[in-house]
Design a protein around this motif. Structure first.
Motif, PDB file in Angstrom:
ATOM      1  N   ASP A  32       6.678   6.809  15.066  1.00 34.38           N
ATOM      2  CA  ASP A  32       6.210   7.779  14.074  1.00 34.38           C
ATOM      3  C   ASP A  32       4.739   8.151  14.232  1.00 34.38           C
ATOM      4  O   ASP A  32       4.117   8.650  13.301  1.00 34.38           O
ATOM      5  N   GLY A  68       8.024  14.783   7.206  1.00 30.90           N
ATOM      6  CA  GLY A  68       8.964  14.064   8.057  1.00 30.90           C
ATOM      7  C   GLY A  68       9.148  14.615   9.463  1.00 30.90           C
ATOM      8  O   GLY A  68       9.841  14.012  10.268  1.00 30.90           O
ATOM      9  N   GLU A 116       4.408  11.736  13.513  1.00 31.78           N
ATOM     10  CA  GLU A 116       5.211  12.207  12.382  1.00 31.78           C
ATOM     11  C   GLU A 116       4.255  12.688  11.290  1.00 31.78           C
ATOM     12  O   GLU A 116       3.290  12.015  10.967  1.00 31.78           O
ATOM     13  N   LYS A 165       8.504   3.012   2.184  1.00 36.30           N
ATOM     14  CA  LYS A 165       8.619   3.112   3.642  1.00 36.30           C
ATOM     15  C   LYS A 165       8.632   1.744   4.284  1.00 36.30           C
ATOM     16  O   LYS A 165       7.883   0.866   3.895  1.00 36.30           O
TER      17      LYS A 165
END
Ligand code: SF4
Ligand code: SF4
Ligand code: SF4
Ligand code: SF4
Ligand code: SF4
Lengths: 269, 354
Positions: free
Chosen positions: B280, B287, B283, A167
């Motif tokens: 995010d 996902g 999140e 990531k």
């Protein structure tokens, strides 16, 4: 090299890794060799089968190809396609491979013959528009930065070996900049692309009181319109914005729009 | 509560006595493009470096008790299994010399969430318990609106609090530790005249606020305006950069990551402060992002600060320090956002953005 590594008692298969360079300064590859303290651990995790900067022999049998540089010649296109065929995972290493990098600045000029003459004088070399890898082949993963950060590559490779997901930060450089207690460059009257550029460099440039030039390309959410507003309000010209945004090629999609906006603004006086 | 008068000439001595500990206080960090001094909380070893007359700092003192990045623990594989090493990362007491009321109140709010709860955070609690705070009275700056948030005075959460009365300080003593420190210097009992000087000083502070935020019924209005257009309008400007949470003395959200080291025989667990404005933040595994639009994220920032926290603790999670307003490059400012929610329209900010 060394004995088979293991993770929590389970032996790990060392992937065969090949490094390749196209049109670039080789700075990214050098970064990997740079940190002597961790190099041995790094090399015992993987089996390097091709690395022009560090070894003479090379092989076409590899799992992971780490490719540095942009593509600027016809023969490079063919070489890249071969690498794609051989590799299970193709990784674009650094800004040149991801976006074209500093090399793509030459694409700004309409007259490419003139560029060649300026650079190579009377000994012209067959070159074409500088392109990032993904314009030619499928790229499985990008490692950003000019140059890349060695720690990041080590982390990514460790995760690849262990089968963990890789990531990148989705947020912009400002987050890391604030974490480091830096004074904001805008407070000092200077420009910075930190608010729209992907983090991961630990705000390298602002940490040295140097505005970000966007070498990691746009963050997952990059509010370009507001970035332009911010720079305009503080008296920066479109030319200054474009110089920064075009430097590494990461903002290519946006810069053409910005140029139109600049023309329009100029027409309207 | 005990009040004493402390002559300013006694201050270096007091500092000296305290300096057996690590002292953190406001110092000059540089100057901005207009020549205005930028202050920061840093370790101070000489009293002369301490700028007790500082306006505000661009970053709160948070990095000393809620660092942006913190190692929570490390792991090592052993022949028998694995070992875990935990360190709360506080190796000496900290004296905070010169915190304004807003920052003390922010600590009190953090205490409610991180320390005085069913599951206290040991990393925070350990640092908080090893903290001695000298507060100091301040003059409102252009971005300050602590008065609107009820945090312009600190009633507790400090050891002693100084109010500048010219060549002396009125000292409010809150703890025995503070009393003991003060026994090393000369103090006197305040006279009636000094009481009056103190009251005049506070009145002068009150006159200097230039922003007023109307928080009447704010929790209800926020509920009613959940679908207001203004959220999208502010969201369109927001850079999702997280600067507001980073500079906020009372934001505490974080993420945790475990990293296997290159040798595959050790690992580290790290905590990183996060911001609800980051893409995010909501999140989840798999996902899905519950807040993909920046306007929604910005809205929830306000809902946490001015609604959720109020319903839980009967006070806001914002102390009105103005740091987020001053450092938001997109000019998104708490007073204006709250006003726009009330009126249903976003007004232009003074810098005249589009
Ligand atoms: S210096 Fe750049 S990266 Fe740092 S806070 Fe300012 S705009 Fe963001
Ligand atoms: S601050 Fe910007 S230009 Fe500098 S290394 Fe980071 S992303 Fe690249
Ligand atoms: S409100 Fe401002 S500081 Fe906060 S995330 Fe948005 S642009 Fe950044
Ligand atoms: S939200 Fe802004 S004004 Fe309120 S406490 Fe945080 S930084 Fe200060
Ligand atoms: S949810 Fe947002 S506003 Fe609330 S503490 Fe977390 S970062 Fe701060």
């Amino acid at each position: 090299m060394s004995e088979t590594p293991s993770y929590l008692g389970v032996p790990i298969t060392r992937p065969k890794v090949a490094f390749f360079d196209f049109t670039a300064c080789e700075g990214c590859q050098l970064q990997i060799l740079n940190n002597e303290a961790t190099l041995v651990d790094f090399l015992s995790l993987i089996e390097v089968v091709a690395f022009r900067e560090a070894m003479t022999e090379s092989s076409d049998d590899y799992d992971i190809a780490l490719v540095e540089g942009s593509v600027t010649r016809a023969d490079e296109v063919e070489r890249l396609k071969t690498i794609r065929k051989n590799a299970k995972v193709l990784v674009a290493l650094g800004s040149c491979a991801c976006f074209g990098g500093v090399n793509q600045l030459k694409n700004r000029f309409d007259d490419q013959e003139w560029v060649k003459k300026e650079v190579y004088g009377d000994h012209p070399i067959e070159t074409q528009r500088a392109q990032p890898l993904h314009e030619i082949v499928d790229v499985d993963m990008k490692i950003y930065g000019c140059p890349i950060k060695k720690e990041e590559v080590e982390k990514i490779v460790t995760n690849l070996v262990l089968g963990k997901s890789v990531k990148h930060p989705k947020y912009p450089v400002c987050m890391e900049c604030k974490a480091n207690d830096n004074i904001c460059l805008y407070d000092l009257g200077e420009a910075c692309l930190g608010p729209v550029t992907r983090a991961g460099c630990d705000a390298w440039c602002p940490g040295s009181r140097f505005g970000c030039w966007g070498c990691r390309g746009p963050a997952d959410e990059a509010n370009m319109d507001e970035m332009v507003n911010i720079m305009k309000e503080r008296g920066f010209s479109y030319e200054t914005m474009l110089d920064r945004l075009e430097c590494f090629g990461g903002f290519a999609e946006f810069t053409s729009k910005l140029k139109d906006q600049m023309e329009q603004d100029k027409e309207n006086g | 509560m005990i009040f004493k008068i402390l002559a300013k000439q006694e201050m270096p001595k007091l500092f000296q006595v305290m300096s057996a500990n690590r002292i953190i206080g406001p110092v000059e960090k540089g100057a901005d493009r207009n020549g205005k001094t930028i202050y920061a909380f840093e370790p101070v070893s000489q009293f002369e470096k301490l700028r007790l007359d500082y306006t505000t700092t661009s970053r709160p003192a948070k990095s000393y008790f809620l660092p942006s990045k913190e190692t929570l623990c490390t792991f090592k594989v052993t022949p028998q299994g694995w070992d875990k090493y935990v360190d709360f990362n506080i190796h000496e007491p900290h004296i905070f010399f010169g915190l304004h009321a807003c920052d003390i109140n922010a600590l009190n709010k953090l205490d409610k969430v991180l320390m005085n709860t069913k599951y206290p955070t040991p990393y925070y609690t350990a640092k908080r318990k090893n903290m001695f705070i000298v507060g100091i009275e301040c003059m409102p700056q252009p971005f300050c609106f602590c008065k609107s948030m009820g945090t312009d005075t600190a009633d507790n959460g400090f050891d002693m609090f100084l109010t500048d009365l010219g060549d002396k300080y009125m000292v409010e003593i809150e703890s025995a530790r503070a009393y003991n420190f003060l026994e090393n210097v000369e103090t006197s009992d305040p006279t009636e005249k000094e009481h009056e000087e103190y009251i005049a000083c506070i009145a002068e502070k009150n006159r200097n606020f230039c922003i007023d935020v109307d928080t009447t019924d704010l929790t209800k209005i926020l509920d009613m305006e959940f679908h207001s257009d203004v959220w999208k309008q502010w969201g369109d400007k927001c850079l999702s950069c997280g600067t507001c949470a980073s500079v906020c003395p009372s934001c505490y959200c974080y993420g945790v990551e475990e990293t296997v080291n290159l040798d595959l025989q050790s690992a580290v667990k790290t905590k990183q402060l996060y911001s609800c404005n980051l893409l995010d933040f909501a999140e989840v595994a798999g996902g899905h992002n519950f807040r993909p639009e920046s306007g929604t994220r910005l809205k929830y920032r306000y809902y946490h600060k001015h609604r959720g926290f109020v319903e839980e603790f009967e006070e806001s999670l914002c102390v009105g320090c103005g740091r987020c307003d001053e450092s938001c490059l997109a000019d998104i400012r708490v007073p204006e956002v709250i006003k726009s929610v009330r009126t249903g329209k976003r007004e232009k900010t003074e810098s005249g953005e589009s």
